[in-house]
Design an enzyme around this catalytic site. Structure first.
Site, short mmCIF file in Angstrom:
data_model
loop_
_atom_site.label_atom_id
_atom_site.label_comp_id
_atom_site.label_asym_id
_atom_site.label_seq_id
_atom_site.Cartn_x
_atom_site.Cartn_y
_atom_site.Cartn_z
N GLN A 1 -13.53 1.57 -2.37
CA GLN A 1 -13.50 0.16 -2.01
C GLN A 1 -14.77 -0.15 -1.23
OE1 GLN A 1 -10.15 -1.27 0.27
NE2 GLN A 1 -8.94 -1.64 -1.57
N TRP B 1 0.84 -1.20 0.00
CA TRP B 1 0.00 0.00 0.00
C TRP B 1 0.87 1.25 0.00
CZ3 TRP B 1 -0.94 -4.28 3.11
CH2 TRP B 1 -2.09 -5.01 2.79
N VAL C 1 -5.79 -11.59 6.97
CA VAL C 1 -6.61 -12.81 6.85
C VAL C 1 -5.72 -14.04 6.77
CG1 VAL C 1 -8.71 -11.84 5.84
CG2 VAL C 1 -6.77 -12.37 4.35
N ARG D 1 -4.13 6.17 -2.78
CA ARG D 1 -2.80 5.56 -2.84
C ARG D 1 -1.83 6.44 -3.61
NH1 ARG D 1 -3.97 -0.86 -3.39
NH2 ARG D 1 -5.50 -0.87 -1.69
N HIS E 1 -7.08 1.66 2.20
CA HIS E 1 -8.14 0.68 1.95
C HIS E 1 -9.24 0.89 2.99
CE1 HIS E 1 -5.45 -2.37 4.42
NE2 HIS E 1 -5.54 -1.20 4.99
N ALA F 1 -13.67 -11.85 5.87
CA ALA F 1 -13.63 -10.45 5.41
C ALA F 1 -13.36 -10.47 3.91
CB ALA F 1 -12.54 -9.68 6.13
#
Ligand code: DAH
Length: 351
Positions: free
Chosen positions: A220, A160, A263, A206, A180, A319
C-alpha cells in the site's frame, strides 16, 4: 691426495646450475634439475657434506659460501618454476578455440514491477513536496487500529482480517502484521510537529483467501498532509494532479462517499476508464461501468489528530491510501494479482 672443497668448486657448481636451469623448459626437466643440484645426492649437497674435512677456519668461510649458493639456486629454481607455470596457463591451444561460437548470454536482473510502480508513484508525490518514509510491518493493535479511531471490539475492525502475531499482553497490547499503511499516520504525527506531508510505501498483510484480486500480502502507499487551513479542495487538487500524471492528461476523476473510520468525510476516488474511454461497452477493466476505483481518501478525523497530539481546532489534513499492485494491474492490463508474487521470469521480464 684428495682435492679439498674450495671457492672455485662452489662457484663452478653455481654457474653450471644456473646455466642448466635456464634451459629447463618443462616440469620434468625442472624436477631433474632439482634432483641433480639440490637433491639428497645432488652436487651441492655432496659438497656441503665434505665440509667436515676442512680446517675449522676454511670450513666456516667455505660453509657460508656453500649455504648462500644453495639459497641462491633455490630462489632461481622457484622463479623459473613460476615462469614456466605462467607460460603454460596462458598457452591457449587455438586449434580448440572457435572464436565464431556465440558467447554465453549474461542475463541482467531488473527492478520488480511492483518496485517500479511504487517508485513512479512516490516520485509524482515527491514532485508535489511530499517526503517518503517507511514504517514497521509488525505493528501494535494500538497504531493499526486504536489511534485510527477504531477501538477494540468496534465492528469496523471487520474491514481488516488480521494476522495476530501474539496473544494480548497483561496491559492489553497486542502485536499484528499491519493490515494497512495507515498506522504510519499516527507514528508520523506523534514524532513530527505540523505541517507534515508524507507518503508511506510498504508491505501489508491480511488473513484472506487469495484470488485474482486478493493476496494475503500486498503493498500500500499511504499519504498524509496536515497543516493549518487544509481543505477538501486540497485533497481533490492533489489527487487529481496525481491521477493525470500517472494515467494521462485527459483523465477525469470521480469522488464518491465511502466509509473509513479514520477520515471524515471519507471518499473513494475513481478515474474514467482509460481502456474504453468511458464508453463502457463490454470493458473488462471497468466492468462496463466507465469508472475504475483507484484509492480511498478523506479528511483526517479529528479523533485521529487528537490522539496523535495535534489540536484539531487548529490543524486539518487529508489522507489517502492506494494499492500499487492494483494500479499496476490497471495500467498494464494484468489480470491476476498473484502474478506479482509468483516470480515467474516470463512475467517479470515484461516490465
Ligand atoms: N487504509 C485503508 C485500507 O486499507 C485505505 C485508506 C482509505 C487509507 C482512506 C486512507 C484513507 O488514508 O484516507 O483500506
Amino acid at each position: 691426495m684428495e682435492t679439498s672443497l674450495n671457492v672455485d668448486e662452489i662457484d663452478s657448481i653455481k654457474a653450471h646450475g644456473l646455466k642448466d636451469l635456464a634451459s629447463a623448459g618443462s616440469d620434468k626437466e625442472l624436477d631433474d634439475w632439482r634432483v641433480k643440484f639440490l637433491g639428497r645426492k645432488g652436487l651441492l649437497t655432496i659438497a656441503l657434506r665434505s665440509l667436515v674435512s676442512l680446517e675449522p677456519s676454511e670450513r666456516q668461510k667455505i660453509g657460508s659460501l656453500a649455504n648462500k649458493t644453495k639459497e641462491d639456486l633455490l630462489n632461481e629454481f622457484q622463479s623459473r618454476k613460476s615462469q614456466i607455470t605462467a607460460v603454460q596457463s596462458s598457452d591457449i591451444d587455438s586449434s580448440h578455440f572457435d572464436v565464431t561460437l556465440p558467447g554465453t548470454k549474461l542475463s541482467l536482473g531488473k527492478l520488480h514491477p511492483t518496485t517500479q510502480i511504487i517508485r513512479e508513484i512516490c516520485s509524482i508525490f515527491e514532485g508535489m513536496g511530499f517526503s517518503v518514509v517507511e514504517g514497521p510491518e509488525i505493528e501494535w493493535d494500538e497504531y493499526n487500529f486504536q489511534k485510527l479511531n477504531i477501538p477494540k471490539n468496534h465492528p469496523a475492525r471487520d474491514m481488516w482480517n488480521t494476522f495476530w502475531v501474539a496473544e494480548e499482553d497483561s496491559s492489553g497490547n497486542q502485536m499484528l502484521l499491519r493490515t494497512h499503511t495507515s498506522p504510519m499516520q499516527a507514528r508520523i504525527m506523534e514524532t513530527n510537529a505540523p505541517p507534515v506531508r508524507v507518503i508511506v510505501p510498504g508491505k501489508c498483510y491480511r488473513y484472506e483467501a487469495t484470488d485474482a484480486t486478493h493476496e494475503s500480502q500486498f503493498y500500500q502507499i499511504e499519504g498524509l498532509a496536515v497543516d493549518k487551513n487544509i481543505t477538501f479542495a486540497n485533497l481533490k487538487g492533489t489527487l487529481y494532479q496525481f491521477a493525470r500524471q500517472l494515467f494521462g492528461e485527459n483523465r477525469r476523476v470521480r469522488f464518491r462517499c465511502d466509509y473509513f473510520p479514520f477520515v471524515e468525510p471519507g471518499v473513494d476516488m475513481s478515474i474514467d476508464c482509460f481502456a474504453c474511454q468511458g464508453k463502457a461497452v463490454g470493458c473488462r477493466i471497468c466492468a462496463s461501468t466507465g469508472w475504475v476505483e483507484i484509492m480511498g481518501a478523506g479528511m483526517v478525523h479529528p479523533a485521529v489528530l487528537e490522539s496523535a497530539g495535534y489540536d484539531p481546532s487548529v490543524y486539518t489534513g487529508f489522507a489517502f491510501g492506494l494499492g500499487p499492485e492494483r494500479i499496476g494491474m490497471l495500467k498494464y492490463g494484468i489480470e491476476d494479482i498473484r502474478m506479482f508474487y509468483e516470480n515467474d521470469c516470463r512475467f517479470l521480464e515484461m516490465f
